[in-house]
Design a protein around this motif. Sequence first.
Motif, PDB file in Angstrom:
ATOM      1  N   LYS A 134      -8.565   6.368 -15.300  1.00 28.10           N
ATOM      2  CA  LYS A 134      -8.221   6.377 -13.873  1.00 28.10           C
ATOM      3  C   LYS A 134      -7.394   7.613 -13.536  1.00 28.10           C
ATOM      4  O   LYS A 134      -6.260   7.532 -13.062  1.00 28.10           O
ATOM      5  N   MET A 135      -7.976   8.773 -13.771  1.00 26.89           N
ATOM      6  CA  MET A 135      -7.253  10.011 -13.528  1.00 26.89           C
ATOM      7  C   MET A 135      -7.033  10.282 -12.039  1.00 26.89           C
ATOM      8  O   MET A 135      -6.202  11.108 -11.666  1.00 26.89           O
ATOM      9  N   GLN A 136      -7.780   9.608 -11.177  1.00 27.71           N
ATOM     10  CA  GLN A 136      -7.559   9.805  -9.746  1.00 27.71           C
ATOM     11  C   GLN A 136      -6.206   9.245  -9.304  1.00 27.71           C
ATOM     12  O   GLN A 136      -5.719   9.565  -8.218  1.00 27.71           O
ATOM     13  N   ASP A 137      -5.575   8.422 -10.162  1.00 26.48           N
ATOM     14  CA  ASP A 137      -4.288   7.813  -9.815  1.00 26.48           C
ATOM     15  C   ASP A 137      -3.115   8.444 -10.559  1.00 26.48           C
ATOM     16  O   ASP A 137      -1.985   7.959 -10.456  1.00 26.48           O
ATOM     17  N   GLN A 193       0.824  -1.202   0.000  1.00 22.73           N
ATOM     18  CA  GLN A 193       0.000   0.000   0.000  1.00 22.73           C
ATOM     19  C   GLN A 193       0.863   1.258   0.000  1.00 22.73           C
ATOM     20  O   GLN A 193       2.004   1.235   0.474  1.00 22.73           O
ATOM     21  N   VAL A 194       0.290   2.342  -0.510  1.00 20.55           N
ATOM     22  CA  VAL A 194       0.989   3.632  -0.567  1.00 20.55           C
ATOM     23  C   VAL A 194       0.035   4.731  -0.127  1.00 20.55           C
ATOM     24  O   VAL A 194      -1.191   4.616  -0.283  1.00 20.55           O
ATOM     25  N   ARG A 195       0.591   5.806   0.430  1.00 16.03           N
ATOM     26  CA  ARG A 195      -0.170   7.023   0.676  1.00 16.03           C
ATOM     27  C   ARG A 195       0.749   8.223   0.445  1.00 16.03           C
ATOM     28  O   ARG A 195       1.970   8.126   0.589  1.00 16.03           O
ATOM     29  N   VAL A 196       0.148   9.341   0.064  1.00 19.76           N
ATOM     30  CA  VAL A 196       0.907  10.548  -0.274  1.00 19.76           C
ATOM     31  C   VAL A 196       0.872  11.505   0.913  1.00 19.76           C
ATOM     32  O   VAL A 196      -0.198  11.848   1.419  1.00 19.76           O
ATOM     33  N   LEU A 197       2.059  11.954   1.329  1.00 19.99           N
ATOM     34  CA  LEU A 197       2.171  12.889   2.440  1.00 19.99           C
ATOM     35  C   LEU A 197       2.337  14.327   1.971  1.00 19.99           C
ATOM     36  O   LEU A 197       1.748  15.242   2.538  1.00 19.99           O
ATOM     37  N   GLU A 198       3.146  14.534   0.917  1.00 15.61           N
ATOM     38  CA  GLU A 198       3.407  15.884   0.409  1.00 15.61           C
ATOM     39  C   GLU A 198       3.559  15.861  -1.108  1.00 15.61           C
ATOM     40  O   GLU A 198       3.968  14.850  -1.677  1.00 15.61           O
ATOM     41  N   ARG A 199       3.260  17.017  -1.728  1.00 18.23           N
ATOM     42  CA  ARG A 199       3.471  17.220  -3.170  1.00 18.23           C
ATOM     43  C   ARG A 199       4.283  18.496  -3.325  1.00 18.23           C
ATOM     44  O   ARG A 199       3.786  19.587  -3.044  1.00 18.23           O
ATOM     45  N   LEU A 200       5.517  18.353  -3.761  1.00 19.18           N
ATOM     46  CA  LEU A 200       6.438  19.487  -3.818  1.00 19.18           C
ATOM     47  C   LEU A 200       6.772  19.840  -5.257  1.00 19.18           C
ATOM     48  O   LEU A 200       6.952  18.952  -6.095  1.00 19.18           O
ATOM     49  N   ASP A 201       6.860  21.136  -5.543  1.00 22.12           N
ATOM     50  CA  ASP A 201       7.262  21.581  -6.871  1.00 22.12           C
ATOM     51  C   ASP A 201       8.741  21.248  -7.099  1.00 22.12           C
ATOM     52  O   ASP A 201       9.565  21.436  -6.195  1.00 22.12           O
ATOM     53  N   GLU A 250      -7.934  10.890  -2.246  1.00 22.58           N
ATOM     54  CA  GLU A 250      -8.059   9.589  -1.582  1.00 22.58           C
ATOM     55  C   GLU A 250      -6.697   9.035  -1.167  1.00 22.58           C
ATOM     56  O   GLU A 250      -6.612   8.142  -0.329  1.00 22.58           O
ATOM     57  N   TYR A 251      -5.625   9.596  -1.715  1.00 30.62           N
ATOM     58  CA  TYR A 251      -4.285   9.115  -1.393  1.00 30.62           C
ATOM     59  C   TYR A 251      -3.761   9.642  -0.053  1.00 30.62           C
ATOM     60  O   TYR A 251      -2.626   9.360   0.308  1.00 30.62           O
ATOM     61  N   VAL A 252      -4.584  10.388   0.680  1.00 30.46           N
ATOM     62  CA  VAL A 252      -4.192  10.711   2.052  1.00 30.46           C
ATOM     63  C   VAL A 252      -4.294   9.472   2.931  1.00 30.46           C
ATOM     64  O   VAL A 252      -3.721   9.415   4.020  1.00 30.46           O
ATOM     65  N   ASP A 253      -5.041   8.472   2.469  1.00 29.44           N
ATOM     66  CA  ASP A 253      -5.156   7.187   3.167  1.00 29.44           C
ATOM     67  C   ASP A 253      -4.456   6.114   2.349  1.00 29.44           C
ATOM     68  O   ASP A 253      -4.033   6.347   1.214  1.00 29.44           O
TER      69      ASP A 253
END
Length: 279
Positions: free
Chosen positions: A234-237, A140-148, A162-165
């Motif tokens: 599946k643009m949510q991914d 499983q994976v989850r996203v914590l931050e998105r940096l430029d 949804e990727y916060v979970d």
Amino acid sequence: TLDRSSAASDVYKRQVLSLSVIFSYFGNTWQAIISDIGAFTAAIGFVLLFSSKSLFMAPSGVLVGSGLTLTAIGLQEYFRALATMPILRIEISNVDAIRKPKLPNYLKFCGIEVSCSALGYLRLVVRNVGRGAAKDCVAQVRVLERLDPSGSGKCVGGPSDEYVDWVDLTWADGVVRININPNDFRKINLVVMPLYIDKPYFADDELLSTRCHGNRLYAWFARPDVFENGCLDKMQDCLTKCIYVVEVQVTCENGRTGPVRLKLVIGDDWDHTDVVKVS
């Protein structure tokens, strides 16, 4: 590659495992000793049960003897279970062919005929250093931050919130659940990027220039639905040109890893796309 906390955890688990093996293999000996003591105490208790001078000693002898015997059996089973448990760790391989292979595009990955020359995968290794097989493991994976990438702030684009979970990934074997035998490893598909001459296939498509939550399409998290239903549905991914701080974990029926924090770099070409550990 493991961080220090993961390495320390592995050392502790190995110590517990070694102790468990000793108790498991030699368990019959100490179980027999405690059982004999328990049986002797119980026997004395029954004998004293008929003695009027020992009204309290007799029942306690029976109870203590039985208790010692059950305790010995319970402890042996406990240490035997510990001795056969899997110990899993997530690693980043130094070998490009394992960490970021490029495979021919034999399948209609996006549900349509596309002329991308290859599919690039970012993969992680999950190794079992324990004595027991890990069963029904899910990555499983989850996203914590998105940096430029320029370091100027936050990055705009996918994936969805949804990727916060935790979200399930696929294994390189093409399945969602897998067993990992002792002294063996399996590979997680973390990211998949359709390529054309080592560049993201869809990144320059003006018709899709805002499809990835307001930004260009570069890649996808390797979720099962992306492979089954086609990436363009599946643009949510989707992933764009960003630096993502993520956590990955593996959960099995009989064991798990702790979350491992990683930096996922999505670049303008495959050479500048990679996964590294967070220092």
